[in-house]
Design an enzyme around this catalytic site. Sequence first.
Site, PDB file in Angstrom:
ATOM      1  N   GLU A  64      24.888 -48.874  11.929  1.00 44.84           N
ATOM      2  CA  GLU A  64      24.385 -47.922  12.937  1.00 44.84           C
ATOM      3  C   GLU A  64      25.610 -47.446  13.695  1.00 44.84           C
ATOM      4  O   GLU A  64      26.142 -48.172  14.538  1.00 44.84           O
ATOM      5  CB  GLU A  64      23.422 -48.619  13.890  1.00 44.84           C
ATOM      6  CG  GLU A  64      22.143 -49.112  13.256  1.00 44.84           C
ATOM      7  CD  GLU A  64      21.278 -48.008  12.705  1.00 44.84           C
ATOM      8  OE1 GLU A  64      21.521 -46.823  13.026  1.00 44.84           O
ATOM      9  OE2 GLU A  64      20.367 -48.321  11.918  1.00 44.84           O
ATOM     10  N   LEU A  65      26.036 -46.220  13.434  1.00 44.67           N
ATOM     11  CA  LEU A  65      27.357 -45.805  13.933  1.00 44.67           C
ATOM     12  C   LEU A  65      27.236 -44.677  14.972  1.00 44.67           C
ATOM     13  O   LEU A  65      26.206 -44.497  15.591  1.00 44.67           O
ATOM     14  CB  LEU A  65      28.233 -45.425  12.736  1.00 44.67           C
ATOM     15  CG  LEU A  65      28.296 -46.517  11.644  1.00 44.67           C
ATOM     16  CD1 LEU A  65      29.115 -46.078  10.448  1.00 44.67           C
ATOM     17  CD2 LEU A  65      28.829 -47.840  12.201  1.00 44.67           C
ATOM     18  N   LYS A  68      27.802 -62.019  16.342  1.00 43.86           N
ATOM     19  CA  LYS A  68      28.921 -61.758  17.251  1.00 43.86           C
ATOM     20  C   LYS A  68      28.498 -60.710  18.274  1.00 43.86           C
ATOM     21  O   LYS A  68      28.352 -59.537  17.952  1.00 43.86           O
ATOM     22  CB  LYS A  68      30.153 -61.267  16.491  1.00 43.86           C
ATOM     23  CG  LYS A  68      31.360 -61.193  17.409  1.00 43.86           C
ATOM     24  CD  LYS A  68      32.479 -60.405  16.789  1.00 43.86           C
ATOM     25  CE  LYS A  68      33.371 -59.760  17.815  1.00 43.86           C
ATOM     26  NZ  LYS A  68      32.720 -59.063  18.921  1.00 43.86           N
ATOM     27  N   ARG A  79      19.068 -41.999  29.934  1.00 44.78           N
ATOM     28  CA  ARG A  79      18.631 -43.354  29.570  1.00 44.78           C
ATOM     29  C   ARG A  79      19.876 -44.201  29.338  1.00 44.78           C
ATOM     30  O   ARG A  79      20.813 -43.785  28.667  1.00 44.78           O
ATOM     31  CB  ARG A  79      17.787 -43.267  28.290  1.00 44.78           C
ATOM     32  CG  ARG A  79      17.430 -44.599  27.693  1.00 44.78           C
ATOM     33  CD  ARG A  79      16.449 -44.379  26.529  1.00 44.78           C
ATOM     34  NE  ARG A  79      16.167 -45.598  25.829  1.00 44.78           N
ATOM     35  CZ  ARG A  79      16.569 -45.851  24.576  1.00 44.78           C
ATOM     36  NH1 ARG A  79      17.258 -44.947  23.887  1.00 44.78           N
ATOM     37  NH2 ARG A  79      16.277 -46.990  24.003  1.00 44.78           N
ATOM     38  N   TRP A 123      27.607 -53.398  23.139  1.00 43.23           N
ATOM     39  CA  TRP A 123      27.385 -53.804  24.533  1.00 43.23           C
ATOM     40  C   TRP A 123      26.299 -52.993  25.218  1.00 43.23           C
ATOM     41  O   TRP A 123      25.828 -53.376  26.290  1.00 43.23           O
ATOM     42  CB  TRP A 123      28.685 -53.684  25.346  1.00 43.23           C
ATOM     43  CG  TRP A 123      29.365 -52.339  25.235  1.00 43.23           C
ATOM     44  CD1 TRP A 123      30.417 -52.031  24.415  1.00 43.23           C
ATOM     45  CD2 TRP A 123      29.044 -51.134  25.930  1.00 43.23           C
ATOM     46  NE1 TRP A 123      30.758 -50.708  24.546  1.00 43.23           N
ATOM     47  CE2 TRP A 123      29.926 -50.133  25.476  1.00 43.23           C
ATOM     48  CE3 TRP A 123      28.090 -50.791  26.895  1.00 43.23           C
ATOM     49  CZ2 TRP A 123      29.892 -48.815  25.958  1.00 43.23           C
ATOM     50  CZ3 TRP A 123      28.050 -49.484  27.366  1.00 43.23           C
ATOM     51  CH2 TRP A 123      28.948 -48.519  26.902  1.00 43.23           C
TER      52      TRP A 123
END
Length: 493
Positions: free
Chosen positions: A262-263, A186, A290, A162
Amino acid sequence: MSLPTPSAERLAASDDALRSLPGYSNHEPGEKEFAVLDPSTEERIATLPSLSPEEAIAQVAIAHEAGRAWAKTTPRHRSDTLHNAYLVLIANKERLAYVISREMGKTLAEAQGEVQYAADYVRWYADELLRPAGGYRDNPAGGSTILTKRAPVGLALLIAPWNFPMAMITRKIAPAIAAGCASVIKPAGLTPLTTLLTVELLAEAGVPRELMRVVTTTQSSAFSEAVLGDPRVRKISFTGSTGVGSTLMGLAAKNIVKSSMELGGNAPLIVFDDADLERAVEGAILAKLRNGGQSCVAANRIYVQDGIANDFVEAFSKRMSQMVLGHSIAEGVDLGPVINRDAVNNFQRLVDDAVTRGAELRAGGRAAGDAGYFFEATVLDRVPADADIANTEIFGPVAAISRFSTQEEVLQRANDTPFGLAGYVFTENLDRALNVADQLETGLVGINNGVPSNPAAPFGGMKQSGLGREGSHEGLEEYQEIRYYNIARRETR
Ligand code: SIN
């Protein structure tokens, strides 16, 4: 305390942008629907269907079929389509920015920056796909020639977070389209509207709709299980937490699905005595604030060397306390809301815990506003190593500073984490900058630079921060298989 609110003009423009979304509706959600909220007001701004796993599989079938045809298109056709898509996205910058800002909460200026950043991935891959990797070499033993080339990996499942609802979509879908792959996408349940608009615009630009199937759902686990259990899916790209990434890798293992992850991050930002103070403060502000600090590469642990520490903390705290908090699309606002109430409560708990354990509160420290999810830009100095905030991914506008005396000590502390996505070094000594960057166990390092992300650069982590890279040529290879042909040769006369 009431915070700045937007002008009627901006509010109307953003409402128009929302109403222009394909199939837009905003009613009390029914049983198989869910609401999207504006984090600045907690008001509902849209209602969307929550698709079942069976409905998701129907999208897999459509995308799979479309992918077979797309894989046969020429690189020139895919490149021209992506170039056109870049132009269409940029032409719709304001509309996209309003949607991003209203559903995610970053300021309008930052949302405009995200649209440019997101579109730049599309442009970059439009160019890059015209330079396919591949090779030709002679078998050292003689008797054959070795030829390698790249082929599309197949249908990709793209699961986006998100925090950058547009850039994290284009960073995945642009290389997928470039490589010749179809996708099932998704978006995060908190920010699906930006994805719907982005995909609509890509379709307007000429990317076949069947190639990009968006599934909005609240049944995330059942969705992933069903889609990754379908043998037509050959690739997953996920951005999100390490815990979820690990579960998805388990599901991907069943059909040996190629995985990019990408964790989570826990970025150290190190300021040495010989840093340029102003450069270090501005770099740290960017690396911390940022996206309201809601980034995997946000400066999570700020280490400042003893000789510069007092000056740095003074200047940094002053800048942080000047940040104007308010509705994300209000004029003159520097910092919007964070994503939800849980996040606000978590920041308060982390700040209170750190202060109880001896940290000094130098700016902010409290939730704000009568409605919405606001938390002040906060600075904690002399954070003790046992404070919860020193050992967690903060993901918000709270800066945790501690001090160090030697390079050896700070490197040991910086690397003392299972995560390794980003790190930052501020020093005017080039030898030190490179020596420290080489020893940081992170996939990317900002040297005197608070925002190292770039579409032409490989973004990704070491250790539990992930697998694979996004952006750059490496990001294209994540959607490709290597084909190797061995061509037998014999003497001819
Ligand atoms: C992220 O936070 O996941 C991405 C940040 C970036 O692209 O800079």
